[in-house]
Motif scaffolding. Structure first.
Motif, PDB file in Angstrom:
ATOM      1  N   THR A 208      -6.027   5.016  -5.019  1.00  0.00           N
ATOM      2  CA  THR A 208      -5.344   3.574  -4.384  1.00  0.00           C
ATOM      3  C   THR A 208      -6.169   3.532  -3.098  1.00  0.00           C
ATOM      4  O   THR A 208      -6.927   4.182  -2.603  1.00  0.00           O
ATOM      5  CB  THR A 208      -3.875   3.761  -3.905  1.00  0.00           C
ATOM      6  OG1 THR A 208      -3.437   2.488  -3.607  1.00  0.00           O
ATOM      7  CG2 THR A 208      -3.626   4.661  -2.498  1.00  0.00           C
ATOM      8  N   CYS A 284       8.392   2.660  -3.774  1.00  0.00           N
ATOM      9  CA  CYS A 284       7.412   2.222  -4.934  1.00  0.00           C
ATOM     10  C   CYS A 284       8.120   1.269  -5.910  1.00  0.00           C
ATOM     11  O   CYS A 284       9.090   1.390  -6.313  1.00  0.00           O
ATOM     12  CB  CYS A 284       6.629   3.152  -5.765  1.00  0.00           C
ATOM     13  SG  CYS A 284       5.655   2.748  -6.977  1.00  0.00           S
ATOM     14  N   LEU A 287       6.089  -2.711 -11.166  1.00  0.00           N
ATOM     15  CA  LEU A 287       5.695  -4.399 -11.547  1.00  0.00           C
ATOM     16  C   LEU A 287       5.882  -4.923 -12.879  1.00  0.00           C
ATOM     17  O   LEU A 287       5.703  -4.245 -13.516  1.00  0.00           O
ATOM     18  CB  LEU A 287       4.213  -4.224 -11.000  1.00  0.00           C
ATOM     19  CG  LEU A 287       3.705  -3.969  -9.624  1.00  0.00           C
ATOM     20  CD1 LEU A 287       2.163  -4.017  -9.508  1.00  0.00           C
ATOM     21  CD2 LEU A 287       4.167  -5.115  -8.645  1.00  0.00           C
ATOM     22  N   LYS A 289       4.359  -6.669 -15.570  1.00  0.00           N
ATOM     23  CA  LYS A 289       2.888  -6.695 -15.603  1.00  0.00           C
ATOM     24  C   LYS A 289       2.444  -6.909 -17.018  1.00  0.00           C
ATOM     25  O   LYS A 289       3.123  -6.878 -17.953  1.00  0.00           O
ATOM     26  CB  LYS A 289       2.140  -5.596 -15.370  1.00  0.00           C
ATOM     27  CG  LYS A 289       2.612  -4.304 -16.207  1.00  0.00           C
ATOM     28  CD  LYS A 289       2.013  -2.968 -15.659  1.00  0.00           C
ATOM     29  CE  LYS A 289       0.483  -2.886 -16.016  1.00  0.00           C
ATOM     30  NZ  LYS A 289      -0.088  -2.219 -17.057  1.00  0.00           N
ATOM     31  N   ALA A 297       0.716  -8.738  -8.243  1.00  0.00           N
ATOM     32  CA  ALA A 297       1.660  -7.606  -7.625  1.00  0.00           C
ATOM     33  C   ALA A 297       2.248  -8.114  -6.758  1.00  0.00           C
ATOM     34  O   ALA A 297       3.661  -7.885  -6.600  1.00  0.00           O
ATOM     35  CB  ALA A 297       0.738  -6.639  -7.358  1.00  0.00           C
ATOM     36  N   THR A 313      -3.588  -6.807  -9.739  1.00  0.00           N
ATOM     37  CA  THR A 313      -3.889  -5.001 -10.229  1.00  0.00           C
ATOM     38  C   THR A 313      -3.629  -4.824 -11.446  1.00  0.00           C
ATOM     39  O   THR A 313      -2.829  -5.532 -12.140  1.00  0.00           O
ATOM     40  CB  THR A 313      -3.167  -4.169  -9.304  1.00  0.00           C
ATOM     41  OG1 THR A 313      -3.420  -2.626  -9.421  1.00  0.00           O
ATOM     42  CG2 THR A 313      -1.540  -4.139  -9.532  1.00  0.00           C
ATOM     43  N   GLU A 315      -2.639  -1.657 -12.076  1.00  0.00           N
ATOM     44  CA  GLU A 315      -1.814  -0.525 -11.940  1.00  0.00           C
ATOM     45  C   GLU A 315      -0.400  -0.963 -12.134  1.00  0.00           C
ATOM     46  O   GLU A 315       0.088  -2.073 -12.005  1.00  0.00           O
ATOM     47  CB  GLU A 315      -1.706  -0.166 -10.558  1.00  0.00           C
ATOM     48  CG  GLU A 315      -3.216   0.826 -10.349  1.00  0.00           C
ATOM     49  CD  GLU A 315      -3.303   1.837 -11.084  1.00  0.00           C
ATOM     50  OE1 GLU A 315      -2.114   2.896 -10.760  1.00  0.00           O
ATOM     51  OE2 GLU A 315      -4.193   2.082 -11.939  1.00  0.00           O
ATOM     52  N   VAL A 318       3.276  -0.658  -7.061  1.00  0.00           N
ATOM     53  CA  VAL A 318       2.805  -0.787  -5.571  1.00  0.00           C
ATOM     54  C   VAL A 318       3.868  -0.395  -4.577  1.00  0.00           C
ATOM     55  O   VAL A 318       4.958  -0.442  -4.967  1.00  0.00           O
ATOM     56  CB  VAL A 318       2.671  -2.384  -5.574  1.00  0.00           C
ATOM     57  CG1 VAL A 318       3.978  -3.273  -5.447  1.00  0.00           C
ATOM     58  CG2 VAL A 318       1.886  -2.436  -3.877  1.00  0.00           C
ATOM     59  N   THR A 349      -1.657  -0.168  -4.336  1.00  0.00           N
ATOM     60  CA  THR A 349      -1.416  -0.201  -5.878  1.00  0.00           C
ATOM     61  C   THR A 349      -1.563   1.385  -6.465  1.00  0.00           C
ATOM     62  O   THR A 349      -2.718   1.855  -6.347  1.00  0.00           O
ATOM     63  CB  THR A 349      -2.384  -1.394  -6.298  1.00  0.00           C
ATOM     64  OG1 THR A 349      -3.723  -1.024  -6.104  1.00  0.00           O
ATOM     65  CG2 THR A 349      -2.010  -2.781  -5.772  1.00  0.00           C
ATOM     66  N   GLN A 350      -0.944   1.243  -7.417  1.00  0.00           N
ATOM     67  CA  GLN A 350      -1.036   2.922  -8.133  1.00  0.00           C
ATOM     68  C   GLN A 350      -0.195   3.138  -9.137  1.00  0.00           C
ATOM     69  O   GLN A 350       0.794   2.386  -9.443  1.00  0.00           O
ATOM     70  CB  GLN A 350      -0.746   3.858  -6.583  1.00  0.00           C
ATOM     71  CG  GLN A 350       0.766   3.560  -6.182  1.00  0.00           C
ATOM     72  CD  GLN A 350       0.905   4.405  -5.001  1.00  0.00           C
ATOM     73  OE1 GLN A 350       1.777   5.224  -4.962  1.00  0.00           O
ATOM     74  NE2 GLN A 350       0.244   4.309  -3.864  1.00  0.00           N
ATOM     75  N   SER A 374      -9.430   1.473 -13.279  1.00  0.00           N
ATOM     76  CA  SER A 374      -8.385   0.618 -12.625  1.00  0.00           C
ATOM     77  C   SER A 374      -9.221  -0.390 -11.726  1.00  0.00           C
ATOM     78  O   SER A 374     -10.094  -0.452 -11.337  1.00  0.00           O
ATOM     79  CB  SER A 374      -7.600   1.464 -11.686  1.00  0.00           C
ATOM     80  OG  SER A 374      -6.705   0.939 -10.779  1.00  0.00           O
ATOM     81  N   THR A 376      -8.102  -3.525  -8.602  1.00  0.00           N
ATOM     82  CA  THR A 376      -7.157  -4.135  -7.596  1.00  0.00           C
ATOM     83  C   THR A 376      -8.080  -5.176  -7.107  1.00  0.00           C
ATOM     84  O   THR A 376      -9.053  -5.242  -6.467  1.00  0.00           O
ATOM     85  CB  THR A 376      -6.719  -3.322  -6.635  1.00  0.00           C
ATOM     86  OG1 THR A 376      -5.440  -2.279  -7.549  1.00  0.00           O
ATOM     87  CG2 THR A 376      -5.587  -4.000  -5.716  1.00  0.00           C
TER      88      THR A 376
END
Length: 383
Positions: A208, A284, A287, A289, A297, A313, A315, A318, A349-350, A374, A376
């Motif tokens: 991240t 955390c 999201l 998605k 995000a 993102t 991912e 977040v 973001t992760q 990945s 972002t």
């Protein structure tokens, strides 16, 4: 008598001052029209460089090879005045000291792993317990504290590619891991951060970007008056050590409901056990998605300046962190004071914290022959 060497200057303007550079030195420091300069030396004598990305619209991003850190991000407000909007330091010496990951690429595993242990295929691995009894952000010398190599042949005025080779069992992680991170500053003032990694042995990866934002451009002003929106119906509650309990909780009727934009300060002092455990927001969010695409995000808006930050993102999560542990001991850029509590916030973001130990979370495992990928995007604009 020694003849004087001819001298010419470039003049660079900012909202704060004029900067003068010898024209010859300016040219010598350009790599494909990207400015490069020495940023200092580590205690081992290794030189650190700073690269400056510029967009047609005028945004500037400065990145150093130590930790692949963003040290400065200058974007305009609604009146076209440019100010720096990420927390950082003036000198390498401050980055070499202990600090809260200002601007860094975090890895090999971003966020926390319970008790610093995890298992892969029945084998247990032990990591540094550098956050109480838990592992945080890659350990004692994570990716934030190593020197990244720049691929100058594949970099330009608005794109910088950095690489790092993490050897097998570095900080306790299995596998030789090759990591590439590319920063691309687009002409609409969006910063795209792309990650790729491959390994020769099964391992875990969760990368991240850890910049702290304050869209006011005034780092002596807290971020409680920023509006935040997070595209999530659910978040992960944590225990007393900030490890996810395993529960997936709805945000509805909680202070964690940012589905509609609201001020960070609106609920941050509510009587809520989760807020008490993290001294504010440090959780955390799961999201909503679309698979394999960079989806919306989160966003933040600062009304006075008109600056808007939108984050997209690939991912699944977040980590929204409201700067609860900034304590006034770290110097601001320009010697204008210190970074006090909640003077910056993070959108990290992760994948989810403690994923290796919680099998119902999305997997962070990476096998030989696979590629971790990945992306972002941090998009800056005004409204």
């Amino acid at each position: 008598m020694i003849p004087l060497k001819p001298f010419a200057i470039n003049v660079v303007f900012s909202e704060e001052a004029f900067y003068f550079y010898p024209l010859e030195d300016w040219r010598a420091e350009n790599i494909g029209q990207m400015r490069k300069k020495s940023y200092g030396f580590t205690s081992e004598g290794e030189e650190i460089f700073q690269y400056t990305l510029k967009s047609v619209a005028g945004a500037e991003i400065e990145i150093i090879t130590f930790g692949a850190r963003i040290t400065s991000c200058k974007v305009p407000d609604k009146n076209k005045r440019f100010k720096k909007v990420v927390l950082g330091f003036d000198s390498l010496s401050d980055y070499l000291k202990e600090n809260p990951y200002f601007g860094a690429i975090v890895g090999r595993f971003g966020n926390r792993i319970a008790n610093g242990t995890f298992s892969l295929d029945g084998k247990e691995y032990s990591l540094a317990q550098n956050n109480g009894g838990n592992h945080l952000h890659g350990g004692n010398k994570g990716f934030d504290n190593v020197i990244w190599e720049v691929d100058e042949a594949n970099s330009s005025s608005n794109e910088l590619k950095l690489s790092y080779f993490s050897y097998d069992m570095e900080e306790g992680y299995p596998g030789n891991l090759e990591v590439d991170v590319t920063y691309s500053l687009k002409n609409d003032n969006s910063l795209e951060v792309s990650y790729e990694a491959v390994t020769d042995k099964k391992t875990i990866v969760n990368l991240t970007q850890h910049s702290y934002f304050n869209l006011s451009g005034n780092f002596s002003e807290d971020i409680l008056g920023h509006e935040v929106k997070i595209n999530a119906d659910k978040f992960l509650p944590v225990d007393q050590t900030q490890i996810p309990t395993g529960e997936i909780r709805e945000v509805e009727n909680t202070p964690f409901d940012f589905r509609k934009a609201k001020l960070i300060g609106e609920n941050i002092e509510d009587e809520n056990e989760q807020l008490k455990r993290s001294f504010g927001f440090d959780h955390c969010w799961i999201l909503k998605k679309a698979e394999n695409t960079a989806h919306f995000a989160a966003s933040s808006y600062h009304k006075e300046s008109g600056r808007l930050l939108e984050v997209f993102t690939t991912e699944p999560g977040v980590q929204f962190y409201s700067g609860n542990f900034l304590d006034g001991t770290l110097p601001q850029k320009g010697g204008k004071g210190t970074y006090t509590r909640r003077s910056g916030f993070c959108f990290e973001t992760q994948h989810f914290p403690d994923s290796p130990n919680q099998r119902h979370f999305p997997s962070v495992e990476l096998n030989p022959g696979e590629k971790f990928s990945s992306k972002t995007i941090f998009k800056f604009s005004v409204k």
